[in-house]
Design a protein around this motif. Structure first.
Motif, mmCIF file in Angstrom:
data_model
loop_
_atom_site.group_PDB
_atom_site.id
_atom_site.type_symbol
_atom_site.label_atom_id
_atom_site.label_comp_id
_atom_site.label_asym_id
_atom_site.label_seq_id
_atom_site.Cartn_x
_atom_site.Cartn_y
_atom_site.Cartn_z
ATOM 1 N N THR A 7 3.427 1.526 9.294
ATOM 2 C CA THR A 7 4.111 2.604 8.587
ATOM 3 C C THR A 7 4.957 1.995 7.487
ATOM 4 O O THR A 7 5.684 1.027 7.715
ATOM 5 N N ALA A 34 -0.242 3.728 1.033
ATOM 6 C CA ALA A 34 -0.426 4.054 2.448
ATOM 7 C C ALA A 34 -1.886 4.402 2.736
ATOM 8 O O ALA A 34 -2.461 3.901 3.711
ATOM 9 N N ALA A 39 -2.076 3.107 6.315
ATOM 10 C CA ALA A 39 -0.715 3.149 6.836
ATOM 11 C C ALA A 39 -0.185 4.576 6.805
ATOM 12 O O ALA A 39 -0.715 5.448 6.116
ATOM 13 N N LEU A 41 3.432 6.942 6.161
ATOM 14 C CA LEU A 41 4.564 6.882 5.247
ATOM 15 C C LEU A 41 5.717 7.660 5.851
ATOM 16 O O LEU A 41 5.527 8.779 6.347
#
Length: 181
Positions: A7, A34, A39, A41
């Motif tokens: 994250t 991201a 990933a 956010l």
């Protein structure tokens, strides 16, 4: 074994009361990063308007006011997938569901210093990580935040200070490269 989740955490070191262009730009830049590196956010302490309560409302508002990141398309995609979240400033710690806290800094505590290869290893073995980036002119200028990190990550490994947008793109890319290797 399932892989952990990375994250990207944006910590508001600007103004805790008024939403600025710097907040908007950081969000718009972090969205594509991201998505590119699988990933999530998260924002911490961002002063969103009171009527912007949900992640979808936040990204729709930001998306309507920026040309960065395909006009906010990437932010909307993150929110639609449940991969964008907003939190208040951490008082006693970051939300545990986001994983091990990794403070991004060019001045890591030697006892907590780590590198991209180690962080990728955590992800590969099922541990999620939260990369915390400070957005103010001095980055994470609140020293208390440093104590909340289990790890300190200097992505250059040489103590070089990078502009926030550069670090925000480079750190997840470097970690993802090790995960994919």
């Amino acid at each position: 074994m399932p892989q952990g989740r990375m994250t990207i955490g944006l910590y508001n070191s600007y103004d805790p009361v008024k939403f600025h262009e710097a907040h908007r730009r950081a969000l718009a830049r972090a969205g594509p990063v991201a998505l590119a590196f699988d990933a999530n956010l998260a924002t911490f302490g961002f002063p969103y308007a009171r009527d912007l309560g949900t992640p979808t409302q936040i990204v729709e508002w930001v998306s309507g006011t920026t040309s960065i990141g395909e006009g906010g398309r990437y932010l909307r995609e993150l929110a639609a997938g449940g991969r964008f979240a907003s939190f208040d400033f951490p008082k006693r710690g970051f939300p545990p569901q986001l994983g091990e806290v990794v403070v991004t800094t060019n001045r890591p505590d030697p006892k907590l210093a780590t590198n991209a290869k180690v962080l990728a290893g955590l992800l590969k073995h099922g541990t999620s990580i939260l990369l915390v980036f400070g957005l103010g002119p001095r980055g994470l200028d609140d020293r208390d935040i440093y104590t909340l990190g289990r790890y300190h990550f200097d992505l250059t490994g040489r103590g070089l200070s990078l502009e926030t947008a550069t670090a925000l793109g480079a750190a997840p890319a470097l970690i993802a490269a090790y995960v994919r290797a």
